[in-house]
Design an enzyme around this catalytic site. Structure first.
Site, PDB file in Angstrom:
ATOM      1  N   THR A  47       0.832  -1.212   0.000  1.00 38.11           N
ATOM      2  CA  THR A  47       0.000   0.000   0.000  1.00 38.11           C
ATOM      3  C   THR A  47       0.866   1.262   0.000  1.00 38.11           C
ATOM      4  OG1 THR A  47      -1.504  -1.238   1.397  1.00 38.11           O
ATOM      5  CG2 THR A  47      -1.929   1.101   1.192  1.00 38.11           C
ATOM      6  N   HIS A  50       2.146   1.892  -3.422  1.00 41.10           N
ATOM      7  CA  HIS A  50       1.149   2.513  -4.320  1.00 41.10           C
ATOM      8  C   HIS A  50       1.107   4.020  -4.076  1.00 41.10           C
ATOM      9  CE1 HIS A  50      -0.091  -1.348  -5.583  1.00 41.10           C
ATOM     10  NE2 HIS A  50      -0.816  -1.662  -4.534  1.00 41.10           N
TER      11      HIS A  50
HETATM   12 ZN    ZN Z   1       0.321  -3.426   5.341  1.00 44.44          ZN
END
Ligand code: ZN
Ligand code: ZN
Length: 350
Positions: A47, A50
């Site tokens: 994440t 990203h």
């Molecule tokens: Zn994580």
């Protein structure tokens, strides 16, 4: 000693690749349910990459500026007046899924799919920092003898542990598809939980090497040999009882499903970025396959199992923990993590 009122923290500021800066910022004022945590280790998650890269998904899901980081191993410094069960000096890890505690899902002991679920990474909290102020509901106490390094990876490790537990791998042949950190943790969990054989597949040589070091019995390069054929061979002709996808790649998911023996199970832990077509008649109905998605960890069952497995020494995660950087070298850390030539990359605070 007075508590700190400011912290160094990594903040994603600009809508470009990178666009991150290390600042000294005042800490958020403590509310009655908040905890001040000193961060010792914090790990980079997919994440975070990203957000660092600022792809379409990040642009849809985040507003800038946003403090970065949600995987932490730290120590409680101070607690708000309504916090119970946490005291200064206790070690903590963080649960990304912050549940409301009162919706139907929460009341049915499914807090990880809370109808009012908040994600740690979207709350503006951050843990790529020396200190952070977070709601007590996002913290999980861990034992004093658990290294901060281990505490910082319990959140992604929990996904691997849960995937292996849901697949019920005892005495059975497991296939793990995708050997990023979650896949690698799944291999370790499959080993610890008694799989007969653990077979792993990844496109990258570096990750295949890590998979072997994590204890995979066989490691497949699906470009060199088609996955279905290679998995059948690696299982000694027995076939795959349970496949766990940690890649989120549509083609890999289709192939993993085709590898299963009749009555086998496919556990989906990787997140595809687009819909995936499956041949339900051939691969699911006639062969009575089960397909199961998992989203995060059971709260707190998975945390407790992960903790016990780590403390027992049965769950060996060492080879995944390949790199550690001080906070000020964040660009190097992110670029290495992005390159794929790393297991888990983490920050180690002074
Ligand atoms: Zn994580
Ligand atoms: Zn809820």
């Amino acid at each position: 000693m007075t508590n700190p009122t400011s912290t160094r923290i990594l903040v994603k500021e600009r809508t470009e690749h990178g666009g991150v800066a290390l600042h000294e910022r005042p800490l958020r004022p403590m509310g009655p349910q908040d905890v001040l945590v000193r961060v010792h280790r914090a790990a980079i998650c997919g994440t975070d990459l990203h957000v660092y890269e600022w792809n379409d998904w990040a642009a849809r899901n985040y507003r800038l500026p946003i403090p970065m980081g949600h995987e932490l191993g730290g120590e409680v410094v101070a607690t708000g007046e309504l916090v119970t069960g946490l005291e200064p000096g206790m070690r903590v890890s963080a649960e990304t899924h912050i549940a409301c505690g009162h919706c139907r899902q929460c009341r049915a002991n499914r807090r990880h799919t809370c109808l009012n679920l908040k994600l740690f990474s979207k709350q503006g909290l951050g843990c790529f920092s020396d200190h952070t102020v977070v709601p007590a509901s996002a913290l999980r106490r861990v034992p004093d003898d658990l290294p901060f390094r281990d505490a910082s990876i319990m959140e992604p490790l929990g996904v691997g542990v849960r995937a292996a537990m849901e697949a019920d791998l005892r005495g059975r042949n497991a296939l793990v598809v995708g050997c990023g950190p979650i896949g690698l943790f799944t291999i370790a969990a499959a080993r610890a939980l008694g799989a007969a054989r653990v077979i792993a597949a990844d496109l990258h040589a570096y990750r295949r090497d890590l998979a072997a070091r994590m204890g995979a019995d066989a490691v497949i390069d699906p470009v060199a040999t088609p996955l279905v054929q290679a998995a059948a061979e690696a299982s000694g002709g027995e076939g795959i009882d349970a496949a766990i996808d940690a890649s989120g790649n549509g083609r890999a998911i289709q192939d993993a499903l085709s590898c299963l023996v009749p009555g086998g199970a496919l556990i989906l832990a990787g997140m595809p970025s687009a819909p995936v077509a499956l041949d339900l008649a051939k691969d699911v109905i006639v062969r009575e396959a089960q397909i199961r998605g998992i989203f995060g960890r059971l709260i707190d069952e998975t945390w407790l199992a992960t903790e016990s497995l780590l403390r027992s020494g049965r769950l060996k995660v060492e080879p995944v923990l390949t790199h550690s950087f001080p906070l000020e070298r964040f660009e190097e850390a992110f670029e290495l993590a992005e390159s794929g030539a790393a297991g888990k990359v983490m920050f180690e605070m002074a």
